[in-house]
Design a protein around this motif. Structure first.
Motif, PDB file in Angstrom:
ATOM      1  N   PHE A 175      -8.619  -2.545   0.784  1.00 19.00           N
ATOM      2  CA  PHE A 175      -7.622  -3.253   1.596  1.00 19.00           C
ATOM      3  C   PHE A 175      -6.746  -2.260   2.336  1.00 19.00           C
ATOM      4  CE2 PHE A 175      -3.572  -5.619   2.051  1.00 19.00           C
ATOM      5  CZ  PHE A 175      -4.035  -6.816   2.576  1.00 19.00           C
ATOM      6  N   ILE A 176      -6.380  -2.579   3.584  1.00 23.45           N
ATOM      7  CA  ILE A 176      -5.423  -1.790   4.374  1.00 23.45           C
ATOM      8  C   ILE A 176      -4.503  -2.756   5.091  1.00 23.45           C
ATOM      9  CG2 ILE A 176      -5.101  -0.161   6.272  1.00 23.45           C
ATOM     10  CD1 ILE A 176      -7.931   0.867   5.771  1.00 23.45           C
ATOM     11  N   SER A 177      -3.192  -2.491   5.072  1.00 23.67           N
ATOM     12  CA  SER A 177      -2.243  -3.289   5.848  1.00 23.67           C
ATOM     13  C   SER A 177      -1.187  -2.372   6.438  1.00 23.67           C
ATOM     14  CB  SER A 177      -1.575  -4.367   4.987  1.00 23.67           C
ATOM     15  OG  SER A 177      -0.765  -3.784   3.985  1.00 23.67           O
ATOM     16  N   ALA A 178      -0.550  -2.833   7.511  1.00 22.26           N
ATOM     17  CA  ALA A 178       0.516  -2.064   8.158  1.00 22.26           C
ATOM     18  C   ALA A 178       1.416  -3.013   8.922  1.00 22.26           C
ATOM     19  CB  ALA A 178      -0.068  -1.010   9.095  1.00 22.26           C
ATOM     20  N   GLY A 179       2.684  -2.645   9.052  1.00 25.05           N
ATOM     21  CA  GLY A 179       3.634  -3.472   9.790  1.00 25.05           C
ATOM     22  C   GLY A 179       5.052  -3.075   9.458  1.00 25.05           C
ATOM     23  N   TRP A 180       5.887  -4.098   9.200  1.00 25.33           N
ATOM     24  CA  TRP A 180       7.283  -3.840   8.844  1.00 25.33           C
ATOM     25  C   TRP A 180       7.623  -4.559   7.544  1.00 25.33           C
ATOM     26  CZ3 TRP A 180      10.694  -8.020   8.491  1.00 25.33           C
ATOM     27  CH2 TRP A 180      10.280  -9.214   9.100  1.00 25.33           C
ATOM     28  N   MET A 181       8.585  -4.027   6.826  1.00 19.03           N
ATOM     29  CA  MET A 181       8.997  -4.649   5.575  1.00 19.03           C
ATOM     30  C   MET A 181      10.473  -4.403   5.314  1.00 19.03           C
ATOM     31  SD  MET A 181       8.038  -2.274   2.310  1.00 19.03           S
ATOM     32  CE  MET A 181       6.268  -2.273   2.422  1.00 19.03           C
ATOM     33  N   ILE A 182      11.064  -5.364   4.598  1.00 24.00           N
ATOM     34  CA  ILE A 182      12.395  -5.202   4.020  1.00 24.00           C
ATOM     35  C   ILE A 182      12.189  -5.334   2.518  1.00 24.00           C
ATOM     36  CG2 ILE A 182      14.768  -6.047   3.930  1.00 24.00           C
ATOM     37  CD1 ILE A 182      14.194  -7.387   6.678  1.00 24.00           C
ATOM     38  N   ASN A 183      12.416  -4.254   1.781  1.00 24.24           N
ATOM     39  CA  ASN A 183      12.101  -4.226   0.361  1.00 24.24           C
ATOM     40  C   ASN A 183      13.083  -3.291  -0.347  1.00 24.24           C
ATOM     41  OD1 ASN A 183      10.921  -4.079  -2.188  1.00 24.24           O
ATOM     42  ND2 ASN A 183       8.835  -4.121  -1.362  1.00 24.24           N
ATOM     43  N   PRO A 184      14.277  -3.789  -0.688  1.00 21.52           N
ATOM     44  CA  PRO A 184      15.314  -2.925  -1.266  1.00 21.52           C
ATOM     45  C   PRO A 184      14.897  -2.221  -2.552  1.00 21.52           C
ATOM     46  CG  PRO A 184      16.267  -5.001  -0.531  1.00 21.52           C
ATOM     47  CD  PRO A 184      14.777  -5.158  -0.447  1.00 21.52           C
ATOM     48  N   SER A 185      14.074  -2.867  -3.396  1.00 20.60           N
ATOM     49  CA  SER A 185      13.670  -2.220  -4.634  1.00 20.60           C
ATOM     50  C   SER A 185      12.732  -1.053  -4.386  1.00 20.60           C
ATOM     51  CB  SER A 185      12.996  -3.232  -5.571  1.00 20.60           C
ATOM     52  OG  SER A 185      11.777  -3.685  -5.030  1.00 20.60           O
ATOM     53  N   PHE A 186      12.092  -1.038  -3.237  1.00 20.07           N
ATOM     54  CA  PHE A 186      11.176   0.044  -2.885  1.00 20.07           C
ATOM     55  C   PHE A 186      11.903   1.170  -2.166  1.00 20.07           C
ATOM     56  CE2 PHE A 186       8.033   2.003  -0.037  1.00 20.07           C
ATOM     57  CZ  PHE A 186       7.046   2.357  -0.930  1.00 20.07           C
ATOM     58  N   PHE A 187      12.676   0.810  -1.131  1.00 21.36           N
ATOM     59  CA  PHE A 187      13.320   1.828  -0.301  1.00 21.36           C
ATOM     60  C   PHE A 187      14.728   2.195  -0.748  1.00 21.36           C
ATOM     61  CE2 PHE A 187      10.170   0.083   2.722  1.00 21.36           C
ATOM     62  CZ  PHE A 187       9.529   1.263   3.047  1.00 21.36           C
ATOM     63  N   GLY A 188      15.339   1.351  -1.583  1.00 16.93           N
ATOM     64  CA  GLY A 188      16.702   1.641  -2.002  1.00 16.93           C
ATOM     65  C   GLY A 188      17.757   1.167  -1.046  1.00 16.93           C
ATOM     66  N   ASP A 189      17.362   0.436   0.012  1.00 15.07           N
ATOM     67  CA  ASP A 189      18.327  -0.155   0.939  1.00 15.07           C
ATOM     68  C   ASP A 189      17.730  -1.405   1.556  1.00 15.07           C
ATOM     69  OD1 ASP A 189      16.749   0.460   3.281  1.00 15.07           O
ATOM     70  OD2 ASP A 189      17.556   2.481   3.301  1.00 15.07           O
ATOM     71  N   GLY A 190      18.544  -2.151   2.301  1.00 13.94           N
ATOM     72  CA  GLY A 190      18.114  -3.417   2.874  1.00 13.94           C
ATOM     73  C   GLY A 190      17.672  -3.326   4.311  1.00 13.94           C
ATOM     74  N   ARG A 191      17.387  -2.118   4.789  1.00 12.89           N
ATOM     75  CA  ARG A 191      16.957  -1.962   6.182  1.00 12.89           C
ATOM     76  C   ARG A 191      15.506  -2.387   6.378  1.00 12.89           C
ATOM     77  NH1 ARG A 191      18.860   4.081   7.635  1.00 12.89           N
ATOM     78  NH2 ARG A 191      18.036   4.426   5.535  1.00 12.89           N
ATOM     79  N   THR A 192      15.138  -2.548   7.634  1.00 13.05           N
ATOM     80  CA  THR A 192      13.764  -2.827   8.019  1.00 13.05           C
ATOM     81  C   THR A 192      13.039  -1.499   8.224  1.00 13.05           C
ATOM     82  OG1 THR A 192      14.484  -4.852   9.133  1.00 13.05           O
ATOM     83  CG2 THR A 192      12.301  -3.999   9.698  1.00 13.05           C
ATOM     84  N   TRP A 193      11.868  -1.368   7.597  1.00 12.49           N
ATOM     85  CA  TRP A 193      11.087  -0.135   7.688  1.00 12.49           C
ATOM     86  C   TRP A 193       9.675  -0.444   8.177  1.00 12.49           C
ATOM     87  CZ3 TRP A 193      12.496   4.830   5.426  1.00 12.49           C
ATOM     88  CH2 TRP A 193      13.760   4.854   4.839  1.00 12.49           C
ATOM     89  N   THR A 194       9.070   0.486   8.901  1.00  8.91           N
ATOM     90  CA  THR A 194       7.634   0.411   9.135  1.00  8.91           C
ATOM     91  C   THR A 194       6.928   0.926   7.883  1.00  8.91           C
ATOM     92  OG1 THR A 194       7.615   2.617  10.159  1.00  8.91           O
ATOM     93  CG2 THR A 194       7.853   0.707  11.625  1.00  8.91           C
ATOM     94  N   TYR A 195       5.692   0.483   7.685  1.00  7.14           N
ATOM     95  CA  TYR A 195       4.977   0.897   6.484  1.00  7.14           C
ATOM     96  C   TYR A 195       3.465   0.793   6.688  1.00  7.14           C
ATOM     97  CZ  TYR A 195       3.017  -3.576   5.012  1.00  7.14           C
ATOM     98  OH  TYR A 195       2.255  -4.722   4.946  1.00  7.14           O
ATOM     99  N   GLY A 196       2.727   1.411   5.766  1.00  7.94           N
ATOM    100  CA  GLY A 196       1.281   1.248   5.669  1.00  7.94           C
ATOM    101  C   GLY A 196       0.888   1.236   4.205  1.00  7.94           C
ATOM    102  N   PHE A 197      -0.190   0.520   3.878  1.00 12.39           N
ATOM    103  CA  PHE A 197      -0.627   0.393   2.493  1.00 12.39           C
ATOM    104  C   PHE A 197      -2.150   0.405   2.438  1.00 12.39           C
ATOM    105  CE2 PHE A 197      -2.228  -2.477  -0.851  1.00 12.39           C
ATOM    106  CZ  PHE A 197      -1.750  -1.822  -1.975  1.00 12.39           C
ATOM    107  N   TRP A 198      -2.689   0.984   1.360  1.00 13.44           N
ATOM    108  CA  TRP A 198      -4.136   0.946   1.162  1.00 13.44           C
ATOM    109  C   TRP A 198      -4.463   0.767  -0.306  1.00 13.44           C
ATOM    110  CZ3 TRP A 198      -6.819   4.443  -1.940  1.00 13.44           C
ATOM    111  CH2 TRP A 198      -6.107   5.583  -2.340  1.00 13.44           C
ATOM    112  N   LYS A 199      -5.642   0.216  -0.554  1.00 17.79           N
ATOM    113  CA  LYS A 199      -6.210   0.144  -1.898  1.00 17.79           C
ATOM    114  C   LYS A 199      -7.693   0.398  -1.763  1.00 17.79           C
ATOM    115  CE  LYS A 199      -6.204  -2.667  -6.112  1.00 17.79           C
ATOM    116  NZ  LYS A 199      -5.210  -1.869  -6.865  1.00 17.79           N
TER     117      LYS A 199
END
Length: 377
Positions: A175-199
């Motif tokens: 699996f591969i995905s990419a886009g934007w995310m808001i994930n405070p537990s991951f980044f440590g803040d509530g901002r919008t970030w670009t990201y990519g993920f693979w499995k």
């Protein structure tokens, strides 16, 4: 492929959005330069050949691909209103920008990997989706314009907008995905970030450059970056995930609007075992992760789709898919189905092209909603 196997594949693919294995990879070399672009956000300029992405055991003999063998072309139907202007990191020649992984970030990734299990598990918070997908590939890529938003997301919630590709069976998934995310537990803040993920092989996977696997190539645009929004405005992102015809690697490209495309980097073919000949499924849409209390966050911009005012809600436009012969088509050229598992809290409507002449939005859909405490598991 039977209906039961297809559904199992779909569930496995969707669950990967929150079940990736996140392993911290320490700094592999001394940075040539470092740049702080905001509070707690520092990028180190690392020798491209010394980046931790290449530390993956399956990449021992990998040769870096500096650019795709065939460059992506910008869609003719331009909609570049308030297109995101990422802050470029002026790394010296021969180096690439890598977000510095702090101790807090390492802890956050470990917590995320431990707590975000299969979204249908009875002891996990609810994961909800609203999007479209095409199955029964092979497909060589997916591309879309989509709006990014700034939302008020609780510390133990997450909200994504993403394009993705994947292949798999009942027991194994790539699996591969990419886009934007808001994930405070991951980044440590509530901002919008670009990201990519693979499995990939053996169930291993990762977000961004938190561990080895993704090969950063762009000298100025990292795969993961916080986005600063103009007051009261949203921004557009234009991403493509596509397989290189000659090498089989999977590239992430940010397509330009009046400016050159940026080939950010790629996921090498060696880390996958089910994507050699394309992906069985491609898709796009929004995803949310509820808090442990069961409260689901906003998706898109927090508004239900309005067929009369499609620009007022979350939107993916000019969604295009690359077929097995590397020819690109509007997504509805292929059999396409809607994914919407909580219509009480979120919605999705397929758009009508004629409403936006002389600047049509191609194949597009609106999605999103306010969430709440009764969205289901």
């Amino acid at each position: 492929m039977s209906r039961g196997i297809r559904m199992a594949l779909v569930m496995n693919l969707l669950s990967l959005l929150f079940s990736g294995v996140l392993v911290h990879s320490g700094q592999s070399t001394v940075p040539l330069k470092s740049f702080k672009i905001g509070e707690n956000v520092t990028y180190d300029c690392i020798d491209i050949y010394m980046q931790s992405g290449l530390d993956h055991p399956l990449l021992k003999y990998h040769t870096i691909e500096m650019k795709p063998s065939v460059s992506r072309t910008e869609l003719k139907s331009q909609i570049g209103i308030n297109k995101v202007q990422k802050q470029k990191i002026p790394c010296p020649d021969g180096t690439i920008p890598v977000w510095r992984n702090t101790k807090e970030f390492t802890t956050n990734t470990q917590v995320l990997a431990k707590n975000h299990v299969h979204f249908l598990s009875p002891d996990s918070p609810g994961t909800h989706l609203a999007g479209v997908r095409s199955q029964n590939g092979p497909y060589r890529g997916v591309e879309a314009w989509f709006k990014m938003f700034k939302l008020d997301i609780a510390k133990d919630q997450a909200s994504y907008g993403q394009i993705y590709i994947g292949s798999g069976s009942n027991t194994e998934v790539n699996f591969i995905s990419a886009g934007w995310m808001i994930n405070p537990s991951f980044f440590g803040d509530g901002r919008t970030w670009t990201y990519g993920f693979w499995k990939g092989k053996d169930g291993k996977g990762c977000y961004n450059t938190a561990c080895s696997g993704f090969v950063q190539v762009s000298q100025t645009v990292p795969i993961v970056q916080p986005i600063d929004f103009p007051a009261g405005k949203s921004l557009w992102l234009h991403y493509s995930i596509h397989q290189d015809k000659n090498t089989g690697n999977w590239w992430l490209t940010e397509l330009g609007s009046g400016e050159p495309n940026v080939d950010i980097g790629y996921w090498p073919k060696e880390i996958f075992n089910l994507l050699d000949n394309g992906a069985n499924m491609v898709g796009a849409g929004g995803v949310v992760q509820a808090s442990s209390s069961g409260s689901s966050p906003e998706m898109g911009n927090g508004q239900f789709p309005n067929v009369d005012h499609p620009r007022d809600s979350g939107i993916f436009t000019n969604v295009e898919v690359m077929d097995s012969n590397y020819v690109q088509h509007k997504m509805n050229y292929f059999p396409t189905e809607v994914v919407l598992d909580s219509p009480k809290c979120y919605g999705l409507t397929i758009g009508k092209i004629f409403k936006f002449r002389p600047h049509p939005l191609g194949y597009y859909f609106n999605y999103g909603g306010p969430g709440g405490n009764s969205c289901g598991v």
